[in-house]
Design an enzyme around this catalytic site. Structure first.
Site, PDB file in Angstrom:
ATOM      1  N   MET A 153       0.841  -1.183   0.000  1.00 22.86           N
ATOM      2  CA  MET A 153       0.000   0.000   0.000  1.00 22.86           C
ATOM      3  C   MET A 153       0.879   1.237   0.000  1.00 22.86           C
ATOM      4  SD  MET A 153      -3.021   1.041   2.706  1.00 22.86           S
ATOM      5  CE  MET A 153      -1.931   1.167   4.121  1.00 22.86           C
ATOM      6  N   CYS A 154       0.562   2.217  -0.818  1.00 26.75           N
ATOM      7  CA  CYS A 154       1.273   3.496  -0.821  1.00 26.75           C
ATOM      8  C   CYS A 154       1.036   4.209   0.510  1.00 26.75           C
ATOM      9  CB  CYS A 154       0.790   4.370  -1.969  1.00 26.75           C
ATOM     10  SG  CYS A 154       1.015   3.641  -3.613  1.00 26.75           S
ATOM     11  N   GLN A 155       1.796   5.262   0.724  1.00 25.44           N
ATOM     12  CA  GLN A 155       1.671   6.050   1.945  1.00 25.44           C
ATOM     13  C   GLN A 155       1.457   7.515   1.588  1.00 25.44           C
ATOM     14  OE1 GLN A 155       2.334   4.928   5.507  1.00 25.44           O
ATOM     15  NE2 GLN A 155       1.709   3.027   4.509  1.00 25.44           N
ATOM     16  N   ILE A 182       4.587   8.240  -0.902  1.00 25.14           N
ATOM     17  CA  ILE A 182       5.546   7.154  -1.115  1.00 25.14           C
ATOM     18  C   ILE A 182       4.813   6.061  -1.883  1.00 25.14           C
ATOM     19  CG2 ILE A 182       6.851   5.307  -0.010  1.00 25.14           C
ATOM     20  CD1 ILE A 182       7.483   7.246   2.239  1.00 25.14           C
ATOM     21  N   LYS A 186       4.061   2.441  -3.770  1.00 28.49           N
ATOM     22  CA  LYS A 186       4.211   1.002  -3.976  1.00 28.49           C
ATOM     23  C   LYS A 186       3.386   0.689  -5.212  1.00 28.49           C
ATOM     24  CE  LYS A 186       3.784  -3.531  -1.749  1.00 28.49           C
ATOM     25  NZ  LYS A 186       5.210  -3.875  -1.927  1.00 28.49           N
TER      26      LYS A 186
END
Length: 251
Positions: free
Chosen positions: A1-3, A75, A77
């Site tokens: 999972m992106c942040q 960030i 993914k």
């Protein structure tokens, strides 16, 4: 999972402390990072297709305390779209004579909205397509920049057409306000006087905010997961949309 990470303040503030902890999370999310700072009507945007933990650009941001009232960071993914600079968030578009900055966490399946020439993606992510569609539809419904709560109402009407395809956690700002939507995971904290000391979750770093603020300062920080270990963060409810102005949530 992106942040996701975002900040909204009533006075220009640096995000070095929060970004330092946030960048550490790129060890598990290694497909690029970006951060955008509003300064007046302008935007400084730094993106890199490598992970923040190794990026000289991330080191620059940590060492160069840029002060801003609205910041959006991401960030990545990768799920849709290859690892490349054009697919790295945040994305920027112009509408009503202002820059708009957007970052998304989630995955939209079979999402191919009709887009006209005014807003087209440069990369091949579902995120940038969704951003272009939102900008396109906002432009149809408003002739000029609407007030923050009015824009939130329009966004709420548009969101079901996107969320039907999957998770759509996002942050959006035009430099005057910041909108944040939660599908799954999103948290915020609104700091104000009296300011206290905080310690990062992901890094051995502590700060006394009272030494860097005045009594009138207000700072709201939004993140996928809480960044500090000794403060009380508020979790968004799934489907909740909030707008932040001058360091505090309006809804």
């Amino acid at each position: 999972m992106c942040q996701l990470l975002a900040m909204n303040c009533n006075v220009p503030t640096d995000i070095v402390f929060s970004f330092t902890g946030f960048a550490t999370r790129s060890c598990e999310h290694a497909d690029g990072f970006g951060i955008a700072f509003f300064e007046g009507r302008g935007v400084r945007c730094f993106v890199d297709a490598q992970r923040a933990a190794d990026s000289p650009i991330a080191e620059l941001v940590k060492r160069y305390p840029i002060r801003s009232t609205n910041v959006i960071a991401h960030i990545r993914k990768a799920t849709v779209g290859r690892v490349a600079l054009e697919n790295t968030h945040p994305f920027i578009r112009e509408l009503w004579g202002r820059y708009w900055v957007f970052a998304h966490n989630g995955n939209l399946t079979d999402y191919r909205p009709q887009l006209h020439a005014g807003f087209q993606p440069v990369g091949d992510t579902d995120s940038e397509r969704a951003f272009c569609w939102l900008m396109q539809e906002l432009a149809k419904q408003h002739a000029r920049v609407p007030r923050p709560l009015e824009l939130a109402e329009t966004l709420a009407e548009l969101l079901p057409a996107v969320t039907a395809h999957g998770n759509f956690n996002f942050t959006l700002s035009n430099g005057e306000a910041l909108w944040a939507h939660c599908s799954t995971h999103l948290h915020y904290i609104a700091r104000r006087h009296p300011f206290s000391t905080a310690r990062l979750q992901d890094e051995d770093m502590r700060i006394n905010f009272a030494q860097h603020t005045t009594a009138g300062d207000r700072v709201a920080v939004i993140a996928t997961e809480p960044l500090t270990a000794d403060e009380t963060w508020t979790a968004f409810s799934p489907g909740e949309l909030k707008v932040f102005v001058d360091g505090a949530p309006l809804v």
